[in-house]
Write a protein that holds these residues in place. Structure first.
Motif, PDB file in Angstrom:
ATOM      1  N   GLY A  21       0.767  -0.986  -0.044  1.00 41.28           N
ATOM      2  CA  GLY A  21      -0.144  -0.096   0.092  1.00 41.28           C
ATOM      3  C   GLY A  21       0.739   1.166   0.007  1.00 41.28           C
ATOM      4  N   LEU A  22       0.655   2.172  -0.866  1.00 42.05           N
ATOM      5  CA  LEU A  22       1.095   3.739  -0.713  1.00 42.05           C
ATOM      6  C   LEU A  22       2.371   3.293  -1.342  1.00 42.05           C
ATOM      7  CD1 LEU A  22       0.146   5.172   2.743  1.00 42.05           C
ATOM      8  CD2 LEU A  22      -1.111   5.389   0.397  1.00 42.05           C
ATOM      9  N   SER A  23       2.846   2.467  -2.157  1.00 41.88           N
ATOM     10  CA  SER A  23       4.189   2.424  -2.806  1.00 41.88           C
ATOM     11  C   SER A  23       4.258   3.305  -4.124  1.00 41.88           C
ATOM     12  CB  SER A  23       4.594   0.870  -3.206  1.00 41.88           C
ATOM     13  OG  SER A  23       3.867   0.580  -4.154  1.00 41.88           O
ATOM     14  N   GLY A  24       3.100   3.548  -4.695  1.00 42.08           N
ATOM     15  CA  GLY A  24       2.962   4.494  -6.041  1.00 42.08           C
ATOM     16  C   GLY A  24       2.306   3.820  -7.058  1.00 42.08           C
ATOM     17  N   LYS A  25       1.644   2.742  -6.761  1.00 50.05           N
ATOM     18  CA  LYS A  25       1.075   2.112  -7.958  1.00 50.05           C
ATOM     19  C   LYS A  25      -0.028   2.804  -8.837  1.00 50.05           C
ATOM     20  CE  LYS A  25      -0.058  -1.055  -4.970  1.00 50.05           C
ATOM     21  NZ  LYS A  25       0.319  -0.600  -3.953  1.00 50.05           N
ATOM     22  N   THR A  26      -1.044   3.520  -8.144  1.00 50.37           N
ATOM     23  CA  THR A  26      -1.974   4.243  -8.643  1.00 50.37           C
ATOM     24  C   THR A  26      -1.514   5.362  -9.463  1.00 50.37           C
ATOM     25  OG1 THR A  26      -3.688   3.781  -7.155  1.00 50.37           O
ATOM     26  CG2 THR A  26      -4.053   5.446  -8.303  1.00 50.37           C
ATOM     27  N   THR A  27      -0.233   6.193  -8.751  1.00 46.74           N
ATOM     28  CA  THR A  27       0.354   7.219  -9.250  1.00 46.74           C
ATOM     29  C   THR A  27       1.020   6.988 -10.477  1.00 46.74           C
ATOM     30  OG1 THR A  27       0.809   7.971  -6.742  1.00 46.74           O
ATOM     31  CG2 THR A  27       2.127   8.988  -8.883  1.00 46.74           C
ATOM     32  N   THR A  28       1.771   5.868 -10.593  1.00 44.48           N
ATOM     33  CA  THR A  28       2.299   5.281 -11.748  1.00 44.48           C
ATOM     34  C   THR A  28       1.327   5.316 -12.952  1.00 44.48           C
ATOM     35  OG1 THR A  28       4.057   4.064 -10.376  1.00 44.48           O
ATOM     36  CG2 THR A  28       3.548   3.363 -12.593  1.00 44.48           C
ATOM     37  N   TRP A 140      11.642   0.476  -8.770  1.00 46.66           N
ATOM     38  CA  TRP A 140      12.024   1.202  -7.445  1.00 46.66           C
ATOM     39  C   TRP A 140      11.564   2.422  -7.385  1.00 46.66           C
ATOM     40  CZ3 TRP A 140      13.132  -3.359  -5.798  1.00 46.66           C
ATOM     41  CH2 TRP A 140      14.113  -4.294  -6.162  1.00 46.66           C
ATOM     42  N   ASN A 141      10.716   2.773  -6.623  1.00 46.34           N
ATOM     43  CA  ASN A 141       9.769   3.777  -6.733  1.00 46.34           C
ATOM     44  C   ASN A 141      10.283   4.880  -5.698  1.00 46.34           C
ATOM     45  OD1 ASN A 141       7.814   5.849  -7.900  1.00 46.34           O
ATOM     46  ND2 ASN A 141       6.303   5.467  -6.332  1.00 46.34           N
ATOM     47  N   LYS A 142       9.840   6.167  -5.680  1.00 41.92           N
ATOM     48  CA  LYS A 142      10.190   7.223  -4.683  1.00 41.92           C
ATOM     49  C   LYS A 142      11.512   7.408  -4.405  1.00 41.92           C
ATOM     50  CE  LYS A 142       5.937   6.311  -2.019  1.00 41.92           C
ATOM     51  NZ  LYS A 142       5.304   6.230  -0.814  1.00 41.92           N
ATOM     52  N   ARG A 143      12.366   7.606  -5.883  1.00 42.76           N
ATOM     53  CA  ARG A 143      13.756   7.482  -5.795  1.00 42.76           C
ATOM     54  C   ARG A 143      14.025   9.097  -5.381  1.00 42.76           C
ATOM     55  NH1 ARG A 143      16.042   3.785  -3.909  1.00 42.76           N
ATOM     56  NH2 ARG A 143      18.036   4.617  -4.482  1.00 42.76           N
ATOM     57  N   ASP A 144      12.902   9.809  -5.432  1.00 41.00           N
ATOM     58  CA  ASP A 144      13.296  11.317  -5.213  1.00 41.00           C
ATOM     59  C   ASP A 144      13.469  11.503  -3.737  1.00 41.00           C
ATOM     60  OD1 ASP A 144      10.471  10.277  -5.311  1.00 41.00           O
ATOM     61  OD2 ASP A 144       9.961  12.692  -4.479  1.00 41.00           O
ATOM     62  N   LEU A 145      13.080  10.717  -3.024  1.00 44.81           N
ATOM     63  CA  LEU A 145      13.077  10.838  -1.433  1.00 44.81           C
ATOM     64  C   LEU A 145      14.563  10.995  -1.037  1.00 44.81           C
ATOM     65  CD1 LEU A 145      10.395   8.318   0.166  1.00 44.81           C
ATOM     66  CD2 LEU A 145      10.238  10.802  -0.077  1.00 44.81           C
ATOM     67  N   THR A 168      12.290   4.736 -10.424  1.00 49.00           N
ATOM     68  CA  THR A 168      11.403   5.959 -10.799  1.00 49.00           C
ATOM     69  C   THR A 168      11.097   6.792  -9.717  1.00 49.00           C
ATOM     70  OG1 THR A 168       9.524   4.273  -9.807  1.00 49.00           O
ATOM     71  CG2 THR A 168      10.131   4.222 -12.117  1.00 49.00           C
ATOM     72  N   ALA A 169      10.298   7.950  -9.958  1.00 51.28           N
ATOM     73  CA  ALA A 169       9.768   8.854  -9.132  1.00 51.28           C
ATOM     74  C   ALA A 169       8.563   9.071  -9.647  1.00 51.28           C
ATOM     75  CB  ALA A 169      10.622  10.396  -9.004  1.00 51.28           C
ATOM     76  N   ALA A 170       7.411   8.391  -9.509  1.00 47.82           N
ATOM     77  CA  ALA A 170       6.241   8.083 -10.119  1.00 47.82           C
ATOM     78  C   ALA A 170       5.386   9.554  -9.985  1.00 47.82           C
ATOM     79  CB  ALA A 170       5.181   7.022  -9.594  1.00 47.82           C
ATOM     80  N   ALA A 171       5.709  10.270  -8.930  1.00 45.37           N
ATOM     81  CA  ALA A 171       4.965  11.626  -8.473  1.00 45.37           C
ATOM     82  C   ALA A 171       5.302  12.474  -9.310  1.00 45.37           C
ATOM     83  CB  ALA A 171       5.448  11.935  -7.175  1.00 45.37           C
TER      84      ALA A 171
HETATM   85  N1  GDP Z   1       8.074  11.200  -2.787  1.00 50.20           N
HETATM   86  C1  GDP Z   1       7.109  10.377  -3.604  1.00 50.20           C
HETATM   87  N2  GDP Z   1       5.967  10.119  -3.325  1.00 50.20           N
HETATM   88  C2  GDP Z   1       5.437   9.667  -4.310  1.00 50.20           C
HETATM   89  C3  GDP Z   1       6.025   8.718  -5.331  1.00 50.20           C
HETATM   90  N3  GDP Z   1       4.950   8.055  -5.931  1.00 50.20           N
HETATM   91  C4  GDP Z   1       3.800   8.196  -5.250  1.00 50.20           C
HETATM   92  N4  GDP Z   1       4.057   8.944  -4.074  1.00 50.20           N
HETATM   93  C5  GDP Z   1       3.092   9.327  -3.275  1.00 50.20           C
HETATM   94  O1  GDP Z   1       2.877   8.090  -2.441  1.00 50.20           O
HETATM   95  C6  GDP Z   1       1.661   8.354  -2.014  1.00 50.20           C
HETATM   96  C7  GDP Z   1       0.521   6.726  -2.566  1.00 50.20           C
HETATM   97  O2  GDP Z   1       0.906   6.696  -3.633  1.00 50.20           O
HETATM   98  P1  GDP Z   1      -0.348   5.801  -4.504  1.00 50.20           P
HETATM   99  O3  GDP Z   1      -0.013   5.908  -6.054  1.00 50.20           O
HETATM  100  O4  GDP Z   1      -1.651   6.095  -4.051  1.00 50.20           O
HETATM  101  O5  GDP Z   1       0.222   4.512  -3.800  1.00 50.20           O
HETATM  102  P2  GDP Z   1      -0.363   3.076  -4.121  1.00 50.20           P
HETATM  103  O6  GDP Z   1      -1.013   2.611  -2.837  1.00 50.20           O
HETATM  104  O7  GDP Z   1       0.565   2.117  -4.480  1.00 50.20           O
HETATM  105  O8  GDP Z   1      -1.484   3.226  -5.311  1.00 50.20           O
HETATM  106  C8  GDP Z   1       0.652   9.248  -2.525  1.00 50.20           C
HETATM  107  O9  GDP Z   1       0.915  10.521  -1.606  1.00 50.20           O
HETATM  108  C9  GDP Z   1       1.719   9.593  -3.642  1.00 50.20           C
HETATM  109  O10 GDP Z   1       1.658  11.414  -4.119  1.00 50.20           O
HETATM  110  C10 GDP Z   1       7.374   9.296  -5.791  1.00 50.20           C
HETATM  111  O11 GDP Z   1       7.906   8.676  -6.512  1.00 50.20           O
HETATM  112  N5  GDP Z   1       7.684  10.082  -4.842  1.00 50.20           N
END
Ligand code: GDP
Ligand code: MG
Length: 361
Positions: A21-28, A140-145, A168-171
């Protein structure tokens, strides 16, 4: 109905974005949607989201022009990451041709990444699939952190099998298309090895290539001249009737044309939306009923045939249909019943969409 081209050399594949959860799947998926030319994608559907959490799944159809001489239709799905939605994850994983594992680079998420990967392996094994040989790409997501775990650590913890990796940095969208390309390449290669897709053909033989995944089955059906049901003129007829009905009206909305009135895509999509909303509001019984209505209307597009024939044409699983019908007859549907109902409805819509006869809402 130019998309309904059974002579096209085309492959369809189902790709699932998996991960905690919250790893960035929907954002991707959202970023893929924004990056792909509108002519090459359908609408993204996010089913039952609560805040920014996916309770059910997201769906995005994408067309890739040419890979090894083949046009590729991809059905992209995400799964809900939360531990208690495993039933939904299993459903969405069914028939997948490949997985993008979206790992969270946040150090605090390492344990959840490991749990989710173990869960993927287990769910695949339950479907008789060996994880070791299954097409997987690690994203590998959130590489921007600033605190992101080193990639070498993620690799050591999660990717002992040496699958392709994409940072990736999906955001911000960085890397998401590379990730999609990597899994597409892998899936095509896998299907070639299974001889589902031939290697480049010397001459453009009109033929349809199918994968095991979603959408493929309908196209296989359309191609199969020996099928016990007639060729799907009904689809052409129904689609043409709806389109003609559309152009007849100044406001562009489909006119009621007897039984076809019930086929209006707006009605179909209204039921799909109602199902979605009901799920989000916790009204699982309504969700089941509305899903069944959406499925019935989707099936009606397959022409003037009895329900089982329509189901066969759209490759809606008969057992699924039966279970859905039974569920609609009992009061007090459970969340997992509603999730199942939504899934069946989405599959039907996806297949309908793949035929190109579903007019834009
Ligand atoms: N810093 C950062 N935050 C991200 C990234 N991708 C997603 N997020 C944030 O992580 C949270 C969960 O993302 P979401 O796509 O809903 O996750 P899901 O549960 O895997 O579908 C959201 O607040 C996004 O904005 C990223 O690459 N970098
Ligand atoms: Mg999500």
């Amino acid at each position: 109905v130019s998309n309904l081209n059974v002579l096209a050399r085309e492959v369809a594949a189902k790709i699932v974005f998996y991960g905690p959860g919250l790893s960035g799947k929907t954002t991707t998926l959202k970023k893929i949607y924004e990056s792909v030319r509108p002519s090459n994608r359908g609408e993204m559907m996010s089913l039952a989201t609560e805040g920014d959490r996916t309770l059910f799944f997201d769906f995005l159809p994408v067309k890739v022009e040419r890979v090894n001489d083949c046009a590729v239709r991809l059905a992209l799905y995400t799964v809900p990451g939360q531990v208690f939605y495993n039933a939904t994850r299993k459903l969405v994983l069914q028939g997948a041709d490949g997985v993008v594992f979206v790992a969270d680079s946040n150090p605090a998420a390492l344990e959840k990444n490991l749990e989710s990967l173990a869960n993927l392996e287990e769910n695949l094994r339950e479907q008789g699939i060996a994880y070791e040989n299954f097409p997987v790409v690690f994203q590998w997501n959130k590489r921007d952190l600033p605190s992101a775990i080193p990639v070498s650590d993620l690799h050591a913890a999660l990717n002992s099998r040496g699958a392709p990796e994409v940072e990736t940095a999906a955001a911000s969208g960085r890397g998401v298309l590379e990730s999609l390309k990597a899994i597409t390449r892998l899936v095509i290669r896998d299907l070639q090895q299974k001889s589902v897709v031939p290697s480049r053909s010397p001459k453009p033989t009109p033929m349809l290539q199918v994968a095991s995944g979603l959408e493929a089955q309908l196209q296989a059906q359309l191609e199969d001249q020996t099928a016990v049901v007639p060729a799907p003129e009904g689809i052409h007829t129904a689609a043409a009737a709806v389109l003609n009905a559309r152009s007849d009206r100044a406001d562009g909305r489909p006119r009621g044309v007897g039984a076809l009135g019930a086929l209006a895509p707006t009605a179909l999509l209204d039921y799909a939306r109602a199902a979605d909303t009901a799920f989000a509001m916790g009204d699982f019984t309504t969700c089941v009923t509305a899903s069944l209505e959406a499925v019935r209307r989707a099936l009606a597009f397959a022409g003037d045939h009895p329900l089982p024939t329509q189901a066969y044409l759209l490759r809606v699983d008969g057992a699924d249909l039966l279970r859905l019908t039974e569920l609609s007859n009992i009061a007090g549907a459970r969340p997992e019943d509603a999730a199942f109902a939504l899934y069946v409805a989405m599959q039907a819509l996806a297949r309908l969409n793949a035929t190109g006869i579903l007019p834009a809402p």
